[in-house]
Scaffold this motif. Structure first.
Motif: not given
Length: 299
Positions: A48-72
């Protein structure tokens, strides 16, 4: 592919999914940092601090969205997605996630649709077309058993599909059988699967005809023309198929090359070469390999 978002680290180029190298590098670092001890929350904060876009193209992350990457599991590579994460690293990360859940007093629900097993997403019912899911009975007890069942076996409290149940061991044994058939005669991989013709699209033909009419009339500045060209491209994409048979045959040859006949189930080999398994009520499994080759085995 019926999905809302392209997984982070991939991009579509000329109708084929490729690694998006800058974003893939970030995903690889997420896996490496998590395995090194970073928490999903700290990783989310950093992205979030580095402004990296998530799947919705927004720089907003939480532990759940990280978890989805790790289990994909797509990052392991399949018939559409090139491999981004090594199998060993992926498995080590899953092991640490399980350990963290136990330390925090959480649990991964054994029958959750999000729980990934070797055969998750690979099994399909040959009778009704539904997917197979793994169900665990008497979880945590000495009598615990697990079976793969058609999703429509029970629907609205009624038995709707009577296709067979399968245990992991049955699927593994059947895979060993078909894999050894290939290992005993690698020329099988050179069989050319029958290619299905691209369906004729009435929508595409209608749009194409209208575009030709406008061009014949010299109406290149018409506001209608760009919109029609875009709609024609969409119609073509819906029916277009990527012919990657030769590429996937090469991938299979590499996977089988130098191996002796196998006596134990090899998960890495399975995930590399198998696209889908169709389960039939007459105790037959049809294995479809990533290059279109199909082979039957009993269970």
């Amino acid at each position: 592919m019926m999905q809302r978002h392209m997984p982070i680290g991939y991009k579509l180029v000329d109708g084929k999914i490729q690694l998006d190298e800058p974003k893939a590098a970030v995903v690889k670092k997420i896996f490496a940092d998590y395995l090194s001890g970073a928490s999903t929350s700290s990783l989310a904060k950093r992205l979030t601090e580095m402004g990296f876009p998530n799947a919705n193209n927004k720089a907003s992350w939480n532990h759940g969205s990280i978890g989805k990457i790790l289990e994909n599991v797509k990052c392991l590579g399949d018939e559409f997605y090139p491999q981004m994460i090594g199998t060993e690293l992926f498995e080590q990360v899953q092991k640490r996630r399980q350990e963290r859940c136990e330390q925090l007093g959480r649990s991964i629900q054994p029958n959750s649709a999000n729980r990934q097993y070797s055969f998750t997403g690979k099994l399909r019912c040959g009778e009704c077309g539904e997917v197979y899911r793994k169900y665990i009975e008497h979880c945590g007890r000495a009598s615990e058993k697990s079976f793969w069942k058609c999703k429509r076996y029970i629907y609205r409290n009624r038995v709707c599909c009577r296709c067979g149940f399968l245990a992991d061991e049955q699927i593994e044994k059947a895979f060993i059988e078909v894999a050894n058939r290939i290992l005993a005669r690698l020329q099988i991989l050179d069989r050319t699967p029958k290619k299905e013709p691209i369906p004729n699209s009435l929508v595409y033909n209608k749009l194409d005809q209208r575009i030709r009419e406008l061009e014949a009339e010299g109406r290149y500045s018409s506001k209608e023309l760009p919109a029609l060209i875009f709609e024609r491209a969409q119609a073509f994409y819906k029916t277009a198929r990527i012919d990657d048979t030769d590429h996937n045959t090469g991938k299979m040859k590499q996977a089988f090359s130098g191996r002796q006949l196998i006596v134990e189930f090899n998960e890495e080999l399975f995930l590399t070469v198998i696209k889908q398994i169709t389960v039939y009520a007459d105790h037959q499994l049809v294995f479809e390999f990533i290059n279109g080759l199909t082979m039957e085995a009993g269970y």
